[in-house]
Design a protein around this motif. Structure first.
Motif, PDB file in Angstrom:
ATOM      1  N   LYS A 298       1.256  -1.190  -0.021  1.00 45.82           N
ATOM      2  CA  LYS A 298      -0.198   0.206  -0.080  1.00 45.82           C
ATOM      3  C   LYS A 298       0.724   1.205  -0.406  1.00 45.82           C
ATOM      4  N   ARG A 299       1.975   1.374   1.022  1.00 43.62           N
ATOM      5  CA  ARG A 299       2.022   2.328   1.058  1.00 43.62           C
ATOM      6  C   ARG A 299       3.192   2.700  -0.901  1.00 43.62           C
ATOM      7  N   LYS A 300       3.799   1.648  -0.761  1.00 44.31           N
ATOM      8  CA  LYS A 300       4.593   1.516  -2.089  1.00 44.31           C
ATOM      9  C   LYS A 300       3.469   2.470  -3.240  1.00 44.31           C
ATOM     10  N   ILE A 353      16.493   6.722  11.747  1.00 45.76           N
ATOM     11  CA  ILE A 353      15.188   7.312   9.980  1.00 45.76           C
ATOM     12  C   ILE A 353      14.221   6.139   9.852  1.00 45.76           C
ATOM     13  N   LYS A 354      13.493   6.784   9.322  1.00 41.89           N
ATOM     14  CA  LYS A 354      12.525   6.013   9.034  1.00 41.89           C
ATOM     15  C   LYS A 354      12.002   6.050   7.656  1.00 41.89           C
ATOM     16  N   SER A 355      13.307   5.822   7.287  1.00 48.00           N
ATOM     17  CA  SER A 355      12.865   5.968   5.132  1.00 48.00           C
ATOM     18  C   SER A 355      11.606   6.215   4.864  1.00 48.00           C
ATOM     19  N   HIS A 356      11.057   5.079   5.228  1.00 50.46           N
ATOM     20  CA  HIS A 356       9.629   4.834   4.819  1.00 50.46           C
ATOM     21  C   HIS A 356       8.371   5.730   4.434  1.00 50.46           C
ATOM     22  N   HIS A 357       9.161   6.484   5.997  1.00 54.20           N
ATOM     23  CA  HIS A 357       7.794   7.510   6.079  1.00 54.20           C
ATOM     24  C   HIS A 357       7.908   9.056   4.903  1.00 54.20           C
ATOM     25  N   ASN A 358       9.260   9.014   3.741  1.00 51.09           N
ATOM     26  CA  ASN A 358       9.398  10.242   3.350  1.00 51.09           C
ATOM     27  C   ASN A 358       8.472   9.749   1.918  1.00 51.09           C
ATOM     28  N   PHE A 401       0.129  12.907  10.820  1.00 46.90           N
ATOM     29  CA  PHE A 401      -0.938  12.032  10.326  1.00 46.90           C
ATOM     30  C   PHE A 401       0.197  11.587   8.949  1.00 46.90           C
ATOM     31  N   PRO A 402      -0.086  10.535   8.897  1.00 44.83           N
ATOM     32  CA  PRO A 402       0.958   8.854   7.883  1.00 44.83           C
ATOM     33  C   PRO A 402       0.846   9.625   6.602  1.00 44.83           C
ATOM     34  N   GLY A 403       1.770   9.863   5.648  1.00 46.69           N
ATOM     35  CA  GLY A 403       1.881   9.963   4.276  1.00 46.69           C
ATOM     36  C   GLY A 403       0.483   8.988   3.751  1.00 46.69           C
ATOM     37  N   PRO A 404       0.612   7.559   3.746  1.00 47.87           N
ATOM     38  CA  PRO A 404       0.036   6.650   3.192  1.00 47.87           C
ATOM     39  C   PRO A 404      -1.828   7.210   3.962  1.00 47.87           C
ATOM     40  N   GLY A 405      -1.504   8.121   4.379  1.00 47.68           N
ATOM     41  CA  GLY A 405      -3.130   8.401   5.546  1.00 47.68           C
ATOM     42  C   GLY A 405      -4.235   7.645   5.805  1.00 47.68           C
ATOM     43  N   TRP A 443      -0.186  12.446  21.431  1.00 44.41           N
ATOM     44  CA  TRP A 443       0.514  12.356  20.843  1.00 44.41           C
ATOM     45  C   TRP A 443      -0.260  12.259  19.217  1.00 44.41           C
ATOM     46  N   GLN A 444      -0.740  11.051  18.904  1.00 39.01           N
ATOM     47  CA  GLN A 444      -1.714  10.509  17.949  1.00 39.01           C
ATOM     48  C   GLN A 444      -3.327   9.997  18.762  1.00 39.01           C
ATOM     49  N   SER A 445      -4.093  10.330  17.563  1.00 44.66           N
ATOM     50  CA  SER A 445      -5.498  10.019  18.678  1.00 44.66           C
ATOM     51  C   SER A 445      -6.324   9.521  17.225  1.00 44.66           C
ATOM     52  N   SER A 514       1.309  -0.664  23.839  1.00 41.28           N
ATOM     53  CA  SER A 514       2.674   0.671  24.032  1.00 41.28           C
ATOM     54  C   SER A 514       3.637   0.394  22.626  1.00 41.28           C
ATOM     55  N   LYS A 515       4.305   1.291  22.576  1.00 43.27           N
ATOM     56  CA  LYS A 515       5.619   0.783  21.218  1.00 43.27           C
ATOM     57  C   LYS A 515       6.780   0.900  22.515  1.00 43.27           C
ATOM     58  N   PRO A 516       7.931   0.579  21.396  1.00 43.48           N
ATOM     59  CA  PRO A 516       7.847  -0.973  21.298  1.00 43.48           C
ATOM     60  C   PRO A 516       6.695  -1.275  22.623  1.00 43.48           C
ATOM     61  N   THR A 519       3.305  -0.725  17.271  1.00 42.64           N
ATOM     62  CA  THR A 519       4.110   0.680  16.752  1.00 42.64           C
ATOM     63  C   THR A 519       2.678   1.397  17.007  1.00 42.64           C
ATOM     64  N   ILE A 520       2.890   3.093  16.246  1.00 43.51           N
ATOM     65  CA  ILE A 520       1.860   3.217  16.834  1.00 43.51           C
ATOM     66  C   ILE A 520       0.325   2.986  15.400  1.00 43.51           C
ATOM     67  N   GLU A 521       0.792   2.959  14.226  1.00 46.15           N
ATOM     68  CA  GLU A 521      -0.005   3.013  13.187  1.00 46.15           C
ATOM     69  C   GLU A 521      -0.382   0.896  13.268  1.00 46.15           C
ATOM     70  N   TRP A 522      -1.091   0.654  12.531  1.00 44.26           N
ATOM     71  CA  TRP A 522      -1.673  -0.515  12.782  1.00 44.26           C
ATOM     72  C   TRP A 522      -1.100  -1.345  11.911  1.00 44.26           C
TER      73      TRP A 522
HETATM   74  P1  XMP Z   1       4.414   4.093  13.635  1.00 44.32           P
HETATM   75  O1  XMP Z   1       3.887   3.486  13.886  1.00 44.32           O
HETATM   76  O2  XMP Z   1       5.743   3.188  13.226  1.00 44.32           O
HETATM   77  O3  XMP Z   1       4.625   4.899  13.492  1.00 44.32           O
HETATM   78  O4  XMP Z   1       4.971   3.123  15.245  1.00 44.32           O
HETATM   79  C1  XMP Z   1       5.696   6.410  13.923  1.00 44.32           C
HETATM   80  C2  XMP Z   1       4.896   7.627  13.604  1.00 44.32           C
HETATM   81  O5  XMP Z   1       5.193   7.429  11.954  1.00 44.32           O
HETATM   82  C3  XMP Z   1       4.088   7.666  11.864  1.00 44.32           C
HETATM   83  N1  XMP Z   1       3.720   7.098  10.403  1.00 44.32           N
HETATM   84  C4  XMP Z   1       4.300   7.623   9.124  1.00 44.32           C
HETATM   85  N2  XMP Z   1       4.266   8.443   8.428  1.00 44.32           N
HETATM   86  N3  XMP Z   1       4.376   7.531   6.396  1.00 44.32           N
HETATM   87  C5  XMP Z   1       4.441   8.579   7.364  1.00 44.32           C
HETATM   88  O6  XMP Z   1       4.576  10.048   6.598  1.00 44.32           O
HETATM   89  C6  XMP Z   1       4.453   6.554   6.800  1.00 44.32           C
HETATM   90  O7  XMP Z   1       4.744   5.799   5.694  1.00 44.32           O
HETATM   91  C7  XMP Z   1       4.129   6.443   8.054  1.00 44.32           C
HETATM   92  N4  XMP Z   1       3.651   5.020   9.413  1.00 44.32           N
HETATM   93  C8  XMP Z   1       4.051   5.466  10.324  1.00 44.32           C
HETATM   94  C9  XMP Z   1       2.880   8.002  12.458  1.00 44.32           C
HETATM   95  O8  XMP Z   1       2.276   8.134  11.745  1.00 44.32           O
HETATM   96  C10 XMP Z   1       3.998   7.596  13.456  1.00 44.32           C
HETATM   97  O9  XMP Z   1       3.754   9.250  13.555  1.00 44.32           O
END
Ligand code: XMP
Length: 523
Positions: A298-300, A353-358, A401-405, A443-445, A514-516, A519-522
């Motif tokens: 989905k992210r890809k 650094i979470k590269s997949h977040h960008n 809010f994550p990029g992949p919404g 932080w997020q809800s 909690s994380k760990p 993760t925050i997102e499912w």
């Molecule tokens: P996780 O789920 O990894 O999330 O604990 C940590 C933070 O990153 C956000 N997140 C994303 N942001 N693209 C983004 O731009 C993504 O693919 C993505 N995945 C997680 C998440 O909302 C939280 O703030």
């Protein structure tokens, strides 16, 4: 931007998870500070003309062969030095003292007694509540040092006034150390004499001038907006410099929140005066997502589609804006300081650094140059700058809010129906959290739609509909998080409104992971 005009505190990172916090705390009282790996070459450090040096904590023992090393010459530069935890041990070890494993490890809250006056502790009470995290301690001090503070088990503070070297065994940068800010201020401002000139107003004026110079009189820039804090502040800063030579692109990827496409456009155009091209590509995205269930797929899909849409728009904009075809094209990116800090690598980086977040990227065949106006800033500083720029709190305080919404909050396949259901549930969740005054505290809800149907009963009718999970977490930076203990009344309001107002959901559960390890997102 040009940061060389500021007096700077250089923090050498020995791998502590708290290193970035040291820089953030020092910047909170408007002194500029940078983080360098402990292995940074001496001329790189002196090139910054530091007013003082902080040696961070770290997970190693100074006497181990693999212990992270700094050039010991940093202790002889003639500027004040503050060692924190491992930093205290590094100073002791390298200047002729002895560090050994402590009889009792100290971890967590501790009480420290100030045993001798020290400029580092000036104005602080005689007993300090601090945060400790160490297994070694200084058994014999290096020549020239004296003990200034102590716990029941170990030396907690040392000083060599002549060489202006100070060190503490505890962590002043951690919020649990109640007098930590005062201690850091004593060091940076009083002992180092650093100017408190790292202010939002100063940052804005120098950054705007630097962007003008970088881009020149004819260049055009584009900026992808997400509706979030970073891209909005970056765009407003660049717009201050370039006016209508900045065009923002806002893409509806079909998985935005309820009414978000319209709301963000209004805020950006009317509230912030930005030139915005809004592209509704939701059908394209949703078609791409059909049948896709794997989270990374989905992210890809979303990432690739975003680049394609952005690429098309960018080309169109530059063709329209360019008169001679020779102007240089610029791309604004909201890169932050934590993305560019090099960390001590001995035991792995002190943050990941979470590269997949960008999501997104450079349009491939365009020669775009980068403008990264937020490269020197931490997230909390971005908010401060935004406030100084007069931006509305509604944008500055938005939860990440994550990029992949919503695509990563709809488990299983993303369909238009499911998006619509989750948009409604999410809107209720946000509304109730805001009504309870908790939106900024957490932080997020948000709501997550599960592909699980359960039986329910409504009136006399049996229902068979989806389950929705509510997730609310508290966090400093998203790297670790605790589930939020929301009051029962808030959970009750969210649950009963979702079940009665959202067709398609008949059960609501609360996520208490909690994380760990979660993760925050499912997804
Ligand atoms: P996780 O789920 O990894 O999330 O604990 C940590 C933070 O990153 C956000 N997140 C994303 N942001 N693209 C983004 O731009 C993504 O693919 C993505 N995945 C997680 C998440 O909302 C939280 O703030």
């Amino acid at each position: 931007m040009d940061t060389s005009s500021h007096s700077t505190i250089v923090i050498l990172d020995f791998g502590s998870q708290y290193t970035q916090l040291i820089a953030r705390r020092i910047r909170e009282f408007n002194v500029f500070s940078v983080v360098l790996p402990c292995t940074a070459a001496l001329d790189r450090i002196t090139g910054l003309r530091p007013a003082g040096i902080v040696l961070s904590g770290g997970p190693s023992s100074v006497y181990d062969d693999a212990a992270p090393q700094a050039d010991p010459a940093v202790l002889g530069l003639g500027v004040p030095v503050l060692g924190i935890c491992y930093g205290l041990q590094f100073i002791t070890h390298h200047l002729g003292g002895v560090v050994v494993p402590a009889a009792a490890r100290e971890y967590g809250h501790a009480e420290v007694e100030v045993t001798a006056p020290s400029r580092l502790f000036h104005g602080l009470p005689g007993k300090l509540e601090v945060w400790m995290s160490h297994g070694d301690h200084a058994q014999t001090l290096a020549p020239g040092f004296r003990v200034t503070a102590q716990t029941a088990n170990a030396v907690a503070g040392i000083a060599d006034d002549e060489r202006r070297m100070y060190a503490v065994q505890f962590h002043p940068e951690v919020a649990h150390t109640r007098q930590g800010m005062a201690l850091l201020r004593n060091f940076a401002v009083d002992l180092c004499g650093a100017a408190q000139d790292w202010t939002p107003a100063h940052f804005i004026s120098t950054t705007v001038a630097a962007i003008r110079e970088q881009v020149g009189d004819t260049g055009h820039a584009i900026c992808g907006l997400s509706g979030g804090v970073d891209s909005s502040v970056a765009a407003v800063l660049v717009a201050r410099a370039l006016g209508d030579r900045l065009t923002c692109i806002f893409v509806n990827n079909g998985v935005l929140r309820k009414d978000e496409f319209a709301k963000v456009q209004t805020t950006m155009r009317e509230g912030l005066g930005l030139k915005v091209v809004a592209v509704d590509a939701s059908e394209r995205f949703l078609a791409r997502l059909a049948g896709v269930t794997d989270p990374e797929a989905k992210r890809k899909a979303i990432g690739n589609e975003f680049i394609a849409v952005f690429d098309d728009e960018a080309k169109r904009i530059f063709e329209a804006e360019s008169s001679s075809g020779e102007e240089v094209a610029w791309l604004v990116q909201g890169t932050l300081y934590p993305d560019v800090i090099e960390s001590a690598s001995v035991h792995g980086p002190s943050h990941v650094i979470k590269s997949h977040h960008n999501v997104g990227g450079l349009p491939a065949d365009m020669k775009l140059k980068l403008i990264e106006p937020l490269r020197d800033l931490f997230k909390d500083e971005v908010r401060r700058i935004g406030r100084d720029l007069g931006m509305p709190e509604e944008i500055l305080e938005r939860q990440p809010f994550p990029g992949p919404g919503l695509a990563v909050r709809i488990l299983g396949e993303v369909t238009p129906d499911r998006v619509a259901i989750l948009q409604e549930a999410d809107a209720i969740c946000v509304e109730e959290i805001k009504r309870a005054g908790l939106y900024r505290k957490v932080w997020q809800s948000f709501a997550v739609l599960l592909p699980v149907k359960t039986v329910g009963v409504m009136g006399d009718q049996r229902t068979y509909a989806y389950t929705c999970a509510i997730r609310a977490v508290e966090s400093e930076d998203g790297m670790t998080a605790d589930w939020a203990a929301l009051p029962y009344e808030v959970l009750r309001a969210i649950s009963s409104r979702i079940v009665s107002e959202v067709r398609g959901i008949n059960r609501v559960v609360y996520d208490i992971t909690s994380k760990p390890p979660g993760t925050i997102e499912w997804e």
